[in-house]
Design a protein around this motif. Structure first.
Motif, PDB file in Angstrom:
ATOM      1  N   THR A   8       0.984  -1.119   0.026  1.00  0.00           N
ATOM      2  CA  THR A   8      -0.056  -0.015  -0.042  1.00  0.00           C
ATOM      3  C   THR A   8       0.920   1.118  -0.109  1.00  0.00           C
ATOM      4  O   THR A   8       1.938   1.199   0.766  1.00  0.00           O
ATOM      5  CB  THR A   8      -0.895  -0.053   1.095  1.00  0.00           C
ATOM      6  OG1 THR A   8      -1.832  -1.267   1.380  1.00  0.00           O
ATOM      7  CG2 THR A   8      -1.813   1.411   1.098  1.00  0.00           C
ATOM      8  N   GLY A  10       0.719   5.691   0.039  1.00  0.00           N
ATOM      9  CA  GLY A  10      -0.191   6.781  -0.054  1.00  0.00           C
ATOM     10  C   GLY A  10       0.967   7.840  -0.247  1.00  0.00           C
ATOM     11  O   GLY A  10       2.120   7.819   0.120  1.00  0.00           O
ATOM     12  N   LEU A  11       0.734   9.125  -1.245  1.00  0.00           N
ATOM     13  CA  LEU A  11       1.866   9.939  -1.556  1.00  0.00           C
ATOM     14  C   LEU A  11       1.226  11.530  -0.860  1.00  0.00           C
ATOM     15  O   LEU A  11       0.009  11.729  -0.748  1.00  0.00           O
ATOM     16  CB  LEU A  11       1.815  10.302  -2.874  1.00  0.00           C
ATOM     17  CG  LEU A  11       2.226   9.156  -3.798  1.00  0.00           C
ATOM     18  CD1 LEU A  11       2.272   9.379  -5.301  1.00  0.00           C
ATOM     19  CD2 LEU A  11       3.795   8.600  -3.330  1.00  0.00           C
ATOM     20  N   GLU A  12       2.408  12.280  -0.309  1.00  0.00           N
ATOM     21  CA  GLU A  12       1.900  13.433  -0.011  1.00  0.00           C
ATOM     22  C   GLU A  12       3.252  14.482  -0.808  1.00  0.00           C
ATOM     23  O   GLU A  12       4.072  14.128  -0.658  1.00  0.00           O
ATOM     24  CB  GLU A  12       2.489  13.828   1.686  1.00  0.00           C
ATOM     25  CG  GLU A  12       1.377  12.881   2.420  1.00  0.00           C
ATOM     26  CD  GLU A  12       1.988  13.100   3.773  1.00  0.00           C
ATOM     27  OE1 GLU A  12       1.525  13.474   4.631  1.00  0.00           O
ATOM     28  OE2 GLU A  12       2.880  12.030   4.315  1.00  0.00           O
ATOM     29  N   VAL A 149      -2.482  15.275  -0.632  1.00  0.00           N
ATOM     30  CA  VAL A 149      -2.310  13.980  -0.140  1.00  0.00           C
ATOM     31  C   VAL A 149      -3.271  13.070  -0.743  1.00  0.00           C
ATOM     32  O   VAL A 149      -4.528  13.290  -0.819  1.00  0.00           O
ATOM     33  CB  VAL A 149      -2.829  14.051   1.676  1.00  0.00           C
ATOM     34  CG1 VAL A 149      -2.617  13.085   2.222  1.00  0.00           C
ATOM     35  CG2 VAL A 149      -2.157  15.292   2.335  1.00  0.00           C
ATOM     36  N   THR A 150      -2.777  11.701  -0.929  1.00  0.00           N
ATOM     37  CA  THR A 150      -3.868  10.790  -1.543  1.00  0.00           C
ATOM     38  C   THR A 150      -4.147   9.993  -0.360  1.00  0.00           C
ATOM     39  O   THR A 150      -3.639   9.832   0.557  1.00  0.00           O
ATOM     40  CB  THR A 150      -2.945   9.959  -2.731  1.00  0.00           C
ATOM     41  OG1 THR A 150      -2.218   9.054  -1.988  1.00  0.00           O
ATOM     42  CG2 THR A 150      -2.175  10.929  -3.691  1.00  0.00           C
ATOM     43  N   GLU A 151      -5.288   9.114  -0.792  1.00  0.00           N
ATOM     44  CA  GLU A 151      -5.678   7.927   0.162  1.00  0.00           C
ATOM     45  C   GLU A 151      -4.759   6.872  -0.243  1.00  0.00           C
ATOM     46  O   GLU A 151      -3.946   6.833  -1.245  1.00  0.00           O
ATOM     47  CB  GLU A 151      -6.968   7.640  -0.432  1.00  0.00           C
ATOM     48  CG  GLU A 151      -8.041   8.677  -0.158  1.00  0.00           C
ATOM     49  CD  GLU A 151      -8.566   8.830   1.367  1.00  0.00           C
ATOM     50  OE1 GLU A 151      -8.713   7.651   1.988  1.00  0.00           O
ATOM     51  OE2 GLU A 151      -8.358   9.781   1.874  1.00  0.00           O
ATOM     52  N   PRO A 152      -4.501   6.043   0.811  1.00  0.00           N
ATOM     53  CA  PRO A 152      -3.729   4.809   0.840  1.00  0.00           C
ATOM     54  C   PRO A 152      -4.296   3.839  -0.242  1.00  0.00           C
ATOM     55  O   PRO A 152      -4.841   2.907   0.300  1.00  0.00           O
ATOM     56  CB  PRO A 152      -3.580   4.400   2.445  1.00  0.00           C
ATOM     57  CG  PRO A 152      -4.731   4.799   2.993  1.00  0.00           C
ATOM     58  CD  PRO A 152      -5.069   6.026   2.126  1.00  0.00           C
ATOM     59  N   ASN A 191       4.597   7.226   1.342  1.00  0.00           N
ATOM     60  CA  ASN A 191       4.259   6.359   2.632  1.00  0.00           C
ATOM     61  C   ASN A 191       3.948   5.104   2.099  1.00  0.00           C
ATOM     62  O   ASN A 191       3.027   4.814   1.328  1.00  0.00           O
ATOM     63  CB  ASN A 191       2.954   6.847   3.267  1.00  0.00           C
ATOM     64  CG  ASN A 191       3.166   8.190   3.689  1.00  0.00           C
ATOM     65  OD1 ASN A 191       3.498   8.431   4.833  1.00  0.00           O
ATOM     66  ND2 ASN A 191       2.760   9.180   3.063  1.00  0.00           N
ATOM     67  N   ILE A 192       4.667   4.118   2.780  1.00  0.00           N
ATOM     68  CA  ILE A 192       4.820   2.733   2.274  1.00  0.00           C
ATOM     69  C   ILE A 192       4.437   1.798   3.369  1.00  0.00           C
ATOM     70  O   ILE A 192       5.025   1.792   4.236  1.00  0.00           O
ATOM     71  CB  ILE A 192       6.029   2.420   1.669  1.00  0.00           C
ATOM     72  CG1 ILE A 192       6.344   3.585   0.378  1.00  0.00           C
ATOM     73  CG2 ILE A 192       6.005   1.105   1.119  1.00  0.00           C
ATOM     74  CD1 ILE A 192       7.952   3.899   0.358  1.00  0.00           C
ATOM     75  N   SER A 193       3.538   0.701   3.128  1.00  0.00           N
ATOM     76  CA  SER A 193       3.483  -0.225   3.994  1.00  0.00           C
ATOM     77  C   SER A 193       3.131  -1.546   3.074  1.00  0.00           C
ATOM     78  O   SER A 193       2.718  -1.414   2.106  1.00  0.00           O
ATOM     79  CB  SER A 193       2.269   0.033   5.047  1.00  0.00           C
ATOM     80  OG  SER A 193       0.902   0.011   4.399  1.00  0.00           O
ATOM     81  N   PHE A 201      -3.783  -2.798   7.040  1.00  0.00           N
ATOM     82  CA  PHE A 201      -2.615  -2.085   6.583  1.00  0.00           C
ATOM     83  C   PHE A 201      -1.520  -2.607   7.326  1.00  0.00           C
ATOM     84  O   PHE A 201      -1.702  -2.847   8.689  1.00  0.00           O
ATOM     85  CB  PHE A 201      -2.833  -0.715   6.686  1.00  0.00           C
ATOM     86  CG  PHE A 201      -3.541  -0.043   5.852  1.00  0.00           C
ATOM     87  CD1 PHE A 201      -3.501  -0.476   4.496  1.00  0.00           C
ATOM     88  CD2 PHE A 201      -4.549   0.904   6.003  1.00  0.00           C
ATOM     89  CE1 PHE A 201      -4.578   0.085   3.392  1.00  0.00           C
ATOM     90  CE2 PHE A 201      -5.295   1.573   5.127  1.00  0.00           C
ATOM     91  CZ  PHE A 201      -5.155   1.351   3.803  1.00  0.00           C
ATOM     92  N   GLY A 202      -0.216  -2.712   6.943  1.00  0.00           N
ATOM     93  CA  GLY A 202       1.118  -2.970   7.867  1.00  0.00           C
ATOM     94  C   GLY A 202       1.466  -1.526   8.184  1.00  0.00           C
ATOM     95  O   GLY A 202       0.728  -0.596   8.072  1.00  0.00           O
ATOM     96  N   LYS A 204       3.666   1.655   8.341  1.00  0.00           N
ATOM     97  CA  LYS A 204       3.995   2.515   7.389  1.00  0.00           C
ATOM     98  C   LYS A 204       5.201   3.210   7.634  1.00  0.00           C
ATOM     99  O   LYS A 204       5.482   3.558   8.862  1.00  0.00           O
ATOM    100  CB  LYS A 204       2.903   3.381   6.930  1.00  0.00           C
ATOM    101  CG  LYS A 204       2.588   4.527   7.773  1.00  0.00           C
ATOM    102  CD  LYS A 204       1.885   5.666   7.142  1.00  0.00           C
ATOM    103  CE  LYS A 204       1.843   6.895   8.152  1.00  0.00           C
ATOM    104  NZ  LYS A 204       1.365   7.901   7.580  1.00  0.00           N
ATOM    105  N   GLN A 241       7.389   2.421  12.471  1.00  0.00           N
ATOM    106  CA  GLN A 241       6.836   3.696  11.823  1.00  0.00           C
ATOM    107  C   GLN A 241       8.009   4.544  11.981  1.00  0.00           C
ATOM    108  O   GLN A 241       8.018   5.236  13.179  1.00  0.00           O
ATOM    109  CB  GLN A 241       5.654   4.050  12.461  1.00  0.00           C
ATOM    110  CG  GLN A 241       4.698   5.226  11.571  1.00  0.00           C
ATOM    111  CD  GLN A 241       3.559   5.317  12.042  1.00  0.00           C
ATOM    112  OE1 GLN A 241       2.751   4.583  12.669  1.00  0.00           O
ATOM    113  NE2 GLN A 241       2.776   6.735  11.642  1.00  0.00           N
ATOM    114  N   LYS A 259       8.570   9.071  13.400  1.00  0.00           N
ATOM    115  CA  LYS A 259       7.696  10.109  12.886  1.00  0.00           C
ATOM    116  C   LYS A 259       6.973  10.934  14.141  1.00  0.00           C
ATOM    117  O   LYS A 259       6.198  10.043  15.143  1.00  0.00           O
ATOM    118  CB  LYS A 259       6.652   9.447  11.885  1.00  0.00           C
ATOM    119  CG  LYS A 259       5.932  10.866  11.249  1.00  0.00           C
ATOM    120  CD  LYS A 259       4.988  10.074  10.176  1.00  0.00           C
ATOM    121  CE  LYS A 259       3.875  10.848   9.815  1.00  0.00           C
ATOM    122  NZ  LYS A 259       4.325  12.421   9.407  1.00  0.00           N
TER     123      LYS A 259
END
Ligand code: ADP
Ligand code: MG
Length: 486
Positions: A8, A10-12, A149-152, A191-193, A201-202, A204, A241, A259
């Protein structure tokens, strides 16, 4: 035995806007200024007692982007303070938007977008090894910055890269930002998981310092592989995280810091700025009508109208000057599909090559192409294409003529082709005479052909072409030769 893992992403994404002035003051917004601390004033230097004023141009850019992605435009919006300490943010807080972003929802490339908000960029701090000092340059402080911001929902590195590229193209179409990643005008955080459970979700990680689309894709691939390996070895708990950086040289990510979470920033509405009711501000109305043709619509139009290959269409989507040139050239010939395709092909191969060779740009990103760098007018270009289409030029002659026209900055295609001796001889009578000569001079070859050795045709063709000094139309020559050998 092999377990399936679910990635999964998601980008910012931040992008600096190309406005005349900064987000909250009248200092010039000039990303190309090389001298430090030139475009500054008491407001963006965070002097006490100064007051910010909202740059409506920047708000308009976000709203237009919002319409372009089919997002919901806020009725009510406000700016918030994000509090933290760092030398590049001497107010002790960044003005951003927290609870009420300007835009919510929408999509690009079928990737769902959470929000787009507006904030101010920070100053730039840097360290000099030679004197051991740290410096702060405030030229960038207060430059309008949008954050999307995108959704994951992204599933692969390629999909993430494509999304970022499409956003860059969109921002350029909107005239909002050049969004050049190498210049830091567009900055992507990924953002990666990875999870073994499709319904969960794992953990991230967030990767920063991605200065190119390639880095975005490479870093995501690296992280997905790292997580997958840890999960496979049953060491999933080692995924923490955190924020990681991308080492361009080693092509690996590395741990930077755990974070912080949003409550660390103690967000609250900025009391120095007015609240905004968008529909009540005259300048913010009717923005939807002001949108240009969007990349996705243009792509669809080019694909369905012109019968071009995907790669050609993508090139035209990215290089608007070339697309305009193409469409101006074929304005009168839309019904002749093959001529249209031919006109496009010489742009995507030869014109591009000529522009590159002229040293206009040495990167693959050709966004500096404009009418001046194309050099030839659409009309003279089309005249050349029509000659090629009618078979009046050999493919070599066509290339040479185009190169000459590029060198001269245009001109009469026919005249230039004639001067170069590039005009193809297509007169059947004349070609018959030449073929007759060839056959006379090579009786044994003719005999061999008649005895069934078809391969000698090549030789006879070669002789004929030679006699025309390369200018004989090969198609007609072949026809004549076959006819006369019967
Ligand atoms: P945070 O509070 O850590 O900033 P957010 O919920 O604001 O997290 O999401 C930030 C970004 O991370 C968004 O782009 C979102 O799509 C993405 N994201 C959230 N959770 C995950 C996850 N488990 N895997 C990958 N990306 C995620
Ligand atoms: Mg967040």
């Amino acid at each position: 035995m092999a377990i399936k893992f679910y990635p999964t992403i998601g980008l910012e994404i931040h992008a600096e806007f190309r406005t005349k002035t900064k987000m909250f003051c009248n200092s010039k917004n000039d990303p190309d200024e090389k001298r430090p601390n030139v475009n500054i004033c008491p407001v963006c230097m965070a002097h006490p007692g100064t007051l910010p004023v909202i740059n409506k141009e920047a708000v308009k850019h976000v709203l237009r982007a919002g319409y372009a992605i089919g997002g919901k435009i806020a009725d009510f919006t406000e700016f918030d303070r994000k509090n933290y300490f760092y030398p590049d943010i001497p107010k002790g807080y960044q003005i951003t938007q927290y609870k009420y972003p300007l835009v919510s929802g929408g999509s690009i490339n079928n990737v769902l977008i959470t929000r787009i908000h507006l904030e101010e960029d920070t100053a730039k701090s840097f360290h000099r090894e030679n004197d051991g000092n740290s410096y702060v340059d405030f030229n960038r402080a207060g430059v309008p910055l949008m954050e999307l911001v995108t959704e994951p929902v992204i599933k692969s590195a390629k999909e993430a890269g494509d999304f970022a590229r499409e956003l860059q193209t969109l921002l350029r179409y909107l005239g909002a930002s050049e969004a050049n990643m190498e210049k830091g005008e567009m900055r992507v955080e990924a953002n990666i998981s990875v999870s073994a459970d499709p319904n969960k979700f794992g953990t991230k990680v967030e990767v920063k310092n991605l200065n190119s689309f390639k880095a975005v894709e490479k870093a995501i691939e690296f992280e997905l592989a790292r997580h997958t390996k840890l999960l496979e070895e049953n060491k999933g708990e080692e995924i923490i995280q955190e924020t990681r950086g991308w080492d361009e040289f080693k092509q690996v990510t590395f741990s930077q810091r755990k974070k912080e979470s949003s409550h660390d920033y103690k967000y609250f509405p900025d009391p120095d700025l007015p609240k905004l009711w968008i529909s009540k501000v005259k300048e913010f109305n009717d923005l939807k009508e002001s949108l240009p043709e969007l990349p996705k619509d243009k792509r669809e139009r080019f694909l369905s109208n012109y019968g071009l290959r995907n790669e050609a269409v993508e090139l035209f989507i990215n290089e608007r000057a070339l697309a305009d040139f193409f469409e101006k050239a074929i304005a009168g010939v839309k019904d002749t599909k093959d001529l249209v395709v031919l006109t496009a092909n010489y742009i995507t191969s030869d014109i591009i090559a000529l522009i590159k060779k002229a040293g206009v740009t040495n990167t693959d990103e050709l966004n500096e192409i404009n009418e001046q760098t194309i050099r030839i007018s659409p009309e003279s270009y089309l005249a050349l294409m029509e000659m090629i289409f009618k078979g009046e030029l050999s493919s070599r002659g066509a290339k040479d003529t185009l190169a000459k026209m590029y060198e001269l900055g245009g001109g009469d295609a026919k005249k230039i082709a004639e001067e170069l001796g590039a005009i193809q001889k297509s007169d059947v009578g004349e070609l018959k005479k030449i073929v007759a000569e060839v056959l006379n001079e090579n009786p044994d070859m003719v005999a061999q052909y008649k005895a069934g050795k078809v391969a000698v045709l090549q030789f006879l063709m070669g002789q004929a072409i030679k006699k025309t000094k390369g200018a004989g139309n090969p198609k007609i020559l072949t026809e004549v030769l076959l006819e006369m050998l019967k």
